[in-house]
Design a protein around this motif. Structure first.
Motif, mmCIF file in Angstrom:
data_model
loop_
_atom_site.group_PDB
_atom_site.id
_atom_site.type_symbol
_atom_site.label_atom_id
_atom_site.label_comp_id
_atom_site.label_asym_id
_atom_site.label_seq_id
_atom_site.Cartn_x
_atom_site.Cartn_y
_atom_site.Cartn_z
ATOM 1 N N VAL A 2 1.090 -1.342 -0.167
ATOM 2 C CA VAL A 2 -0.052 0.013 -0.357
ATOM 3 C C VAL A 2 0.971 0.921 0.053
ATOM 4 C CG1 VAL A 2 -1.713 0.714 1.733
ATOM 5 C CG2 VAL A 2 -2.035 -1.147 1.572
ATOM 6 N N SER A 3 0.454 1.671 -1.176
ATOM 7 C CA SER A 3 1.140 3.097 -0.678
ATOM 8 C C SER A 3 0.394 4.510 0.407
ATOM 9 C CB SER A 3 1.440 4.119 -1.928
ATOM 10 O OG SER A 3 1.714 4.901 -2.311
ATOM 11 N N VAL A 4 1.512 5.178 1.205
ATOM 12 C CA VAL A 4 1.150 5.968 1.346
ATOM 13 C C VAL A 4 1.616 7.026 1.711
ATOM 14 C CG1 VAL A 4 0.967 6.433 4.762
ATOM 15 C CG2 VAL A 4 0.546 3.981 3.634
ATOM 16 N N CYS A 5 0.639 8.165 2.144
ATOM 17 C CA CYS A 5 1.411 9.726 1.330
ATOM 18 C C CYS A 5 1.490 10.262 2.542
ATOM 19 C CB CYS A 5 0.641 10.001 0.593
ATOM 20 S SG CYS A 5 0.767 9.406 -1.467
ATOM 21 N N LEU A 6 2.466 10.857 2.665
ATOM 22 C CA LEU A 6 2.925 11.921 4.572
ATOM 23 C C LEU A 6 2.545 13.529 3.501
ATOM 24 C CD1 LEU A 6 5.058 9.761 5.649
ATOM 25 C CD2 LEU A 6 3.039 10.212 6.529
ATOM 26 N N SER A 7 2.207 14.303 4.626
ATOM 27 C CA SER A 7 3.275 15.835 4.708
ATOM 28 C C SER A 7 4.092 15.963 4.714
ATOM 29 C CB SER A 7 2.135 17.043 5.648
ATOM 30 O OG SER A 7 2.395 16.433 6.787
ATOM 31 N N THR A 19 8.046 11.467 1.060
ATOM 32 C CA THR A 19 6.847 12.093 1.219
ATOM 33 C C THR A 19 5.552 10.708 1.128
ATOM 34 O OG1 THR A 19 6.508 12.865 -0.817
ATOM 35 C CG2 THR A 19 6.808 14.250 1.154
ATOM 36 N N GLU A 20 6.446 9.531 -0.040
ATOM 37 C CA GLU A 20 5.397 7.906 0.037
ATOM 38 C C GLU A 20 6.469 6.677 -0.047
ATOM 39 O OE1 GLU A 20 3.119 6.505 -3.609
ATOM 40 O OE2 GLU A 20 4.296 8.468 -4.556
ATOM 41 N N ILE A 21 5.108 6.755 0.993
ATOM 42 C CA ILE A 21 5.965 5.124 1.391
ATOM 43 C C ILE A 21 5.553 3.911 1.157
ATOM 44 C CG2 ILE A 21 6.709 3.862 3.652
ATOM 45 C CD1 ILE A 21 6.688 6.768 4.690
ATOM 46 N N MET A 22 5.653 2.828 0.698
ATOM 47 C CA MET A 22 4.989 1.420 0.306
ATOM 48 C C MET A 22 5.814 0.572 1.835
ATOM 49 S SD MET A 22 4.370 2.283 -2.408
ATOM 50 C CE MET A 22 3.647 0.404 -2.960
ATOM 51 N N VAL A 23 4.272 0.232 2.495
ATOM 52 C CA VAL A 23 3.621 -1.381 3.377
ATOM 53 C C VAL A 23 3.343 -1.940 3.311
ATOM 54 C CG1 VAL A 23 4.189 1.538 4.929
ATOM 55 C CG2 VAL A 23 2.365 0.577 4.593
ATOM 56 N N GLN A 30 -2.562 -2.421 10.663
ATOM 57 C CA GLN A 30 -1.542 -3.106 10.016
ATOM 58 C C GLN A 30 -0.560 -1.458 9.550
ATOM 59 O OE1 GLN A 30 -2.525 -5.931 7.384
ATOM 60 N NE2 GLN A 30 -3.004 -7.090 9.221
ATOM 61 N N MET A 31 -0.707 -1.076 9.224
ATOM 62 C CA MET A 31 -0.416 -0.363 8.551
ATOM 63 C C MET A 31 0.380 0.788 9.518
ATOM 64 S SD MET A 31 -1.649 3.317 5.824
ATOM 65 C CE MET A 31 -1.624 4.297 7.657
ATOM 66 N N VAL A 32 0.125 1.493 10.633
ATOM 67 C CA VAL A 32 0.315 2.000 11.087
ATOM 68 C C VAL A 32 1.731 1.405 11.744
ATOM 69 C CG1 VAL A 32 -0.186 3.500 13.586
ATOM 70 C CG2 VAL A 32 -1.614 3.712 11.683
#
Length: 82
Positions: A2-7, A19-23, A30-32
């Motif tokens: 899953v791609s997670v985007c951060l500020s 700013t974009e992390i794959m988990v 589970q993502m957290v």
């Protein structure tokens, strides 16, 4: 994955600017946990001061929400108001 985007501010503080992390996760909890394992402190920050948006919807209690490879997941600072 899953791609997670951060500020950008959160990224600077925890991920050295990424700013974009794959988990690998199938729900927000589970993502957290995966983010906390990769970037200590980030998971705690998400749980205490951040909001999670999935597919354009900011969720008040997202931790059991399912996510998949096509989900758009954004981690945002909580917006206060009165």
């Amino acid at each position: 994955m899953v791609s997670v985007c951060l500020s950008s501010g959160t990224a600077q503080q925890y991920t050295n600017g990424l700013t974009e992390i794959m988990v690998d996760a199938s729900n927000v909890r589970q993502m957290v946990r995966a983010l906390e394992a990769k970037y200590p402190g980030l998971g705690v920050e998400i749980q205490t001061t951040m909001s999670v948006a999935i597919d354009g919807t900011i969720l008040p209690d997202p931790f059991l929400e399912e996510i998949n490879d096509s989900s758009e997941v954004y981690i945002l600072p909580k917006i206060g108001g009165g």
